[in-house]
Scaffold this motif. Structure first.
Motif, PDB file in Angstrom:
ATOM      1  N   TRP A 104      41.941  31.221  34.617  1.00  0.00           N
ATOM      2  CA  TRP A 104      40.860  30.326  35.040  1.00  0.00           C
ATOM      3  C   TRP A 104      41.331  28.955  35.480  1.00  0.00           C
ATOM      4  O   TRP A 104      40.793  28.406  36.442  1.00  0.00           O
ATOM      5  N   LEU A 105      42.303  28.366  34.802  1.00  0.00           N
ATOM      6  CA  LEU A 105      42.744  27.034  35.198  1.00  0.00           C
ATOM      7  C   LEU A 105      43.775  27.085  36.329  1.00  0.00           C
ATOM      8  O   LEU A 105      43.619  26.424  37.356  1.00  0.00           O
ATOM      9  N   LEU A 106      44.831  27.869  36.148  1.00  0.00           N
ATOM     10  CA  LEU A 106      45.878  27.954  37.164  1.00  0.00           C
ATOM     11  C   LEU A 106      45.583  29.029  38.213  1.00  0.00           C
ATOM     12  O   LEU A 106      46.003  28.899  39.365  1.00  0.00           O
ATOM     13  N   GLY A 107      44.907  30.093  37.822  1.00  0.00           N
ATOM     14  CA  GLY A 107      44.576  31.165  38.761  1.00  0.00           C
ATOM     15  C   GLY A 107      45.787  31.910  39.298  1.00  0.00           C
ATOM     16  O   GLY A 107      45.788  32.340  40.455  1.00  0.00           O
ATOM     17  N   ILE A 108      46.824  32.107  38.475  1.00  0.00           N
ATOM     18  CA  ILE A 108      48.033  32.774  38.965  1.00  0.00           C
ATOM     19  C   ILE A 108      47.900  34.298  38.948  1.00  0.00           C
ATOM     20  O   ILE A 108      48.663  34.996  39.610  1.00  0.00           O
ATOM     21  N   HIS A 109      46.959  34.824  38.178  1.00  0.00           N
ATOM     22  CA  HIS A 109      46.654  36.253  38.210  1.00  0.00           C
ATOM     23  C   HIS A 109      45.319  36.480  37.522  1.00  0.00           C
ATOM     24  O   HIS A 109      44.762  35.591  36.899  1.00  0.00           O
ATOM     25  N   ARG A 110      44.802  37.683  37.670  1.00  0.00           N
ATOM     26  CA  ARG A 110      43.609  38.132  36.951  1.00  0.00           C
ATOM     27  C   ARG A 110      43.972  39.436  36.250  1.00  0.00           C
ATOM     28  O   ARG A 110      44.987  40.061  36.555  1.00  0.00           O
ATOM     29  N   ILE A 111      43.153  39.865  35.296  1.00  0.00           N
ATOM     30  CA  ILE A 111      43.472  41.090  34.564  1.00  0.00           C
ATOM     31  C   ILE A 111      43.562  42.285  35.506  1.00  0.00           C
ATOM     32  O   ILE A 111      44.550  43.009  35.531  1.00  0.00           O
ATOM     33  N   LYS A 112      42.527  42.519  36.304  1.00  0.00           N
ATOM     34  CA  LYS A 112      42.494  43.664  37.214  1.00  0.00           C
ATOM     35  C   LYS A 112      42.182  43.149  38.615  1.00  0.00           C
ATOM     36  O   LYS A 112      41.036  42.866  38.962  1.00  0.00           O
ATOM     37  N   LEU A 113      43.235  43.039  39.421  1.00  0.00           N
ATOM     38  CA  LEU A 113      43.090  42.401  40.716  1.00  0.00           C
ATOM     39  C   LEU A 113      42.206  43.192  41.674  1.00  0.00           C
ATOM     40  O   LEU A 113      41.517  42.607  42.505  1.00  0.00           O
TER      41      LEU A 113
END
Length: 249
Positions: A104-113
């Motif tokens: 949420w803060l950095l947005g470098i990945h999500r759990i399931k893209l």
């Protein structure tokens, strides 16, 4: 003497195990994302796996430091309830921090893209593997101190075996998987490299347009020899050492 140092180091070990869990399940088995999947300029698969490798190295370092701390604090070890509860708190703390910072803060990945509802996966992971283990761990540590638990030295040995075994297990291919994925350095011809490593009968199933990522059926040879022939990563070699070969790029 109080068990506070033991609890602190156990929480740190649980934190490292939470990182192992994410790396093993999401990066390697399910392949839902890599550490830096959403970072601009990181589309190259080699860079993605390089940073996954550094991430695992950091978790190994934290786990090793935690085990050393636990060994030194074994004279004032907490009971089984305190140890298990602290592990769960650390495990959940990793997922809470990862959710807030990475998702949420950095947005470098999500759990399931590739999900149509990535926020739902993020929230489910955050609550189910973050908040819930922390609450459960705190509830367990508040239970009356247990008596007659395992000796502290045995506890540390078991935790060390779990920590060291996690990385080795993570790199093993599925038992029914006949193929290996090989990533070669730029300019290396897959066929030539396979031949040099003793895989003259290796059946190349697929290669990317640059011939840097190859899927092959490896029979009758030693996959480790591929590292001497220009491979940067070979699936199924048993330990994650291949990740560090990317540093040559």
């Amino acid at each position: 003497m109080t068990p506070r140092p033991w609890i602190r180091w156990t929480i740190a070990l649980g934190f490292a195990l939470g990182g192992f869990f994410d790396g093993i399940l999401l990066h390697q088995i399910l392949q839902w994302h890599h550490l830096l999947s959403l970072v601009p300029g990181m589309e190259d698969l080699r860079l993605q796996i390089l940073w996954d490798g550094w991430f695992h190295a950091l978790m190994y370092g934290l786990a090793a430091l935690s085990l050393i701390g636990l060994w030194r604090a074994r004279g004032a070890a907490a009971g089984l309830n305190g140890t298990l509860g602290a592990l769960l708190v650390g495990f959940g703390a990793w997922h809470v921090l990862d959710g807030i910072l990475s998702h949420w803060l950095l947005g470098i990945h999500r759990i399931k893209l590739d999900s149509a509802f990535p926020l739902a996966w993020d929230l489910g992971w955050f609550l189910g593997l973050g908040v819930l283990p922390i609450l459960l761990g705190r509830a367990i540590t508040r239970r009356p101190t247990d008596r007659g638990g395992p000796p502290p030295g045995l506890t540390v040995s078991v935790l060390a075996a779990v920590s060291l075994g996690a990385g080795t297990w993570a790199a093993l291919p599925p038992a029914d998987q006949p193929f290996s994925t090989i990533v070669f350095a730029p300019g290396v011809d897959p066929g030539t490299a396979l031949s040099r490593a003793g895989f003259g009968e290796g059946d190349v199933i697929w290669s990317d347009p640059l011939s840097q990522v190859t899927v092959a059926r490896l029979e009758g040879g030693d996959p480790w020899r591929l590292y001497l022939s220009g491979a940067l990563l070979v699936s199924g070699t048993g330990v994650p050492a291949g990740c560090f070969n990317w540093a040559r790029v």
